[in-house]
Motif scaffolding. Structure first.
Motif, PDB file in Angstrom:
ATOM      1  N   GLY A   1      -4.342 -10.223  10.351  1.00 54.93           N
ATOM      2  CA  GLY A   1      -4.667 -10.674   9.006  1.00 54.93           C
ATOM      3  C   GLY A   1      -6.133 -11.043   8.898  1.00 54.93           C
ATOM      4  O   GLY A   1      -6.914 -10.800   9.818  1.00 54.93           O
TER       5      GLY A   1
ATOM      6  N   ARG B   1      -1.596  -0.611   4.550  1.00 55.28           N
ATOM      7  CA  ARG B   1      -2.466  -1.734   4.199  1.00 55.28           C
ATOM      8  C   ARG B   1      -2.582  -1.878   2.683  1.00 55.28           C
ATOM      9  O   ARG B   1      -2.541  -2.980   2.145  1.00 55.28           O
ATOM     10  CB  ARG B   1      -3.843  -1.497   4.799  1.00 55.28           C
ATOM     11  CG  ARG B   1      -4.583  -2.743   5.128  1.00 55.28           C
ATOM     12  CD  ARG B   1      -5.674  -2.465   6.134  1.00 55.28           C
ATOM     13  NE  ARG B   1      -5.136  -2.115   7.440  1.00 55.28           N
ATOM     14  CZ  ARG B   1      -5.797  -1.431   8.345  1.00 55.28           C
ATOM     15  NH1 ARG B   1      -7.001  -0.993   8.099  1.00 55.28           N
ATOM     16  NH2 ARG B   1      -5.248  -1.179   9.521  1.00 55.28           N
TER      17      ARG B   1
ATOM     18  N   HIS C   1       0.801  -3.180   1.447  1.00 54.22           N
ATOM     19  CA  HIS C   1       1.377  -4.277   2.231  1.00 54.22           C
ATOM     20  C   HIS C   1       2.758  -3.934   2.786  1.00 54.22           C
ATOM     21  O   HIS C   1       3.705  -4.699   2.673  1.00 54.22           O
ATOM     22  CB  HIS C   1       1.445  -5.568   1.395  1.00 54.22           C
ATOM     23  CG  HIS C   1       0.118  -5.934   0.814  1.00 54.22           C
ATOM     24  ND1 HIS C   1      -0.943  -6.345   1.601  1.00 54.22           N
ATOM     25  CD2 HIS C   1      -0.337  -5.895  -0.458  1.00 54.22           C
ATOM     26  CE1 HIS C   1      -1.981  -6.568   0.822  1.00 54.22           C
ATOM     27  NE2 HIS C   1      -1.659  -6.296  -0.429  1.00 54.22           N
ATOM     28  N   GLU C   2       2.856  -2.732   3.366  1.00 54.31           N
ATOM     29  CA  GLU C   2       4.096  -2.303   4.034  1.00 54.31           C
ATOM     30  C   GLU C   2       3.689  -1.827   5.422  1.00 54.31           C
ATOM     31  O   GLU C   2       3.312  -0.672   5.610  1.00 54.31           O
ATOM     32  CB  GLU C   2       4.727  -1.117   3.278  1.00 54.31           C
ATOM     33  CG  GLU C   2       5.452  -1.484   2.006  1.00 54.31           C
ATOM     34  CD  GLU C   2       6.934  -1.766   2.236  1.00 54.31           C
ATOM     35  OE1 GLU C   2       7.355  -1.899   3.412  1.00 54.31           O
ATOM     36  OE2 GLU C   2       7.654  -1.865   1.241  1.00 54.31           O
TER      37      GLU C   2
END
Ligand SMILES: [Zn+2]
Length: 420
Positions: free
Chosen positions: A50, A152, A155-156
């Protein structure tokens, strides 16, 4: 296999982190330079860590599991997973959408031949299964989908190719798939290459039918759009337009500007001298010690074994004596005593040949030999493995001789500018 040297920093503000981060960046450059391993620093993905932004330190290696994209003109360097290139573009005014019969076109090559255009005139559709939804990715057919970029963007992190059953259930016609007439739960992601190119030939999601002159925004839309295509070897630099190189590399270190990603999630708050509470901004810094060691050996060896650079050699010198003479032994003992921890004294009862061989395997930079011959004029024989040169040195000046050569090698490493 990662044994890491790990470091973290905590800051009162993002600008404080921003001021500190480049100092670690430069310290890492100095570390790798001292280790005499050629490295490049490349922009990299943040992956599961992250955060805001990260840089990898990579060494060119045919055994590496990373790919580095580099612009030879302006110096742009990035990991292929996240590298960006100049967007391809097509030109022309949008023409009217046409329905065309393409019953025998099962592949992109079939379709290109059938409609009489290059792959760059076609849209390619790939369908993936995410955690709880189907994801249709549309790229120009001369590109491939980068799963890293796609994951990315939406968000998977764990996307898999959709199965025939999943496609059937979602009403996707596999051979003629396109961003039309889709089940409302299917997420459409359109690549920049498709956005920039007018009048594409595109699947209609109806058996045996494609559309000609499909234009993004007018004829179909997307839930997400952006750069989801994998960079190609002929890719042009987005900054200067030069053709970029792609090469294999091994990651040795990685530094992350994490921001307050973790301190927020873990509710770590600090109070400054004015009583203000804040989430500290974090940096994270790591070097893969085992990999670095492997990369050093990869760079510094010959047919006989390792040749450690002086900065990381476990001992600067290896010391051995020849013969049974008492005075030779005494001189050896005296040298071992004053060189202390800088020397490995091989006082085993082994043959000269075995000791010479073992010395080469150990990779220690200097070999000192005391023998009846050297005793006649109070000298020792010093073999410099790095330069493969042999020197006769007075016993009295041995420490100065070794220190001078050590300094010379350290300076040379510091001043070198290793680069891909
Ligand atoms: Zn460039």
């Amino acid at each position: 296999e990662f044994r890491m040297s790990d470091a973290y920093s905590f800051h009162r503000s993002f600008s404080e982190l921003n001021n500190f981060f480049p100092r670690v960046f430069r310290a890492y450059e100095r570390v790798f330079r001292a280790c005499e391993v050629p490295t490049v620093a490349a922009e990299a993905g943040v992956g599961f860590m992250g955060g805001e932004r990260s840089y990898e330190f990579l060494t060119p290696s045919s055994n590496g599991d990373d790919y580095v994209v580099e612009c030879p003109k302006c110096g742009y360097i990035a990991n292929r997973d996240v590298a960006v290139a100049a967007y391809p573009s097509g030109s022309g005014r949008p023409n009217a959408l046409e329905r065309i019969e393409t019953p025998d076109c099962k592949t992109m090559d079939d379709l290109a031949e059938c409609v009489g255009c290059k792959r760059s005139g076609l849209a390619k559709t790939m369908v993936f299964a995410g955690s709880s939804r189907l994801v249709m990715a549309v790229v120009r057919a001369d590109y491939d989908v980068s799963l890293e970029k796609l994951g990315r963007l939406i968000h998977e992190p764990a996307l898999q190719r959709a199965t025939d059953e999943q496609l059937r259930q979602a009403g996707v016609v596999a051979t003629h798939a396109g961003p039309f007439r889709l089940h409302p739960d299917t997420v459409v992601v359109v690549d920049q290459s498709v956005i920039e190119t007018p009048n594409l030939v595109c699947g209609s999601n109806e058996e045996g039918v494609h559309f000609r002159n499909a234009n993004f925004g007018r004829d179909f839309d997307a839930h997400y759009s952006g750069d989801i295509s994998r960079i190609r070897s002929s890719a042009l630099c987005r900054h200067c337009g030069t053709s970029m190189n792609i090469s294999r590399a091994l990651e040795l270190g990685h530094i992350f500007r994490l921001g307050d990603y973790y301190t927020n999630r873990m509710d770590l708050r600090l109070r400054d001298e004015t009583g203000r509470e804040f989430y500290p901004q974090m940096g994270s810094y790591g070097i893969g010690i085992g990999r670095l060691m492997a990369a050093i050996v990869d760079t510094h060896h010959d047919a006989d074994g390792i040749i450690w650079p002086v900065s990381v050699a476990p001992f600067l010198s290896y010391l051995m004596t020849i013969g049974k003479s008492r005075s030779v032994r005494d001189t050896g003992d005296a040298i071992a005593e004053y060189l202390e921890h800088e020397v490995l004294y091989d006082d085993r009862d082994e043959s000269i040949g075995t000791k010479f061989k073992d010395y080469l395997l150990l990779g220690i930079p200097f070999r000192i030999v005391v023998s009846p011959a050297t005793m006649t004029d109070d000298t020792v024989e010093v073999y410099d493995r790095i330069a493969s040169s042999t020197h006769t040195v007075d016993v009295d000046t041995l420490p100065e001789f070794l220190a001078a050569r050590q300094r010379e090698y350290l300076d040379r490493a510091r001043e070198s500018t290793h680069a891909l």
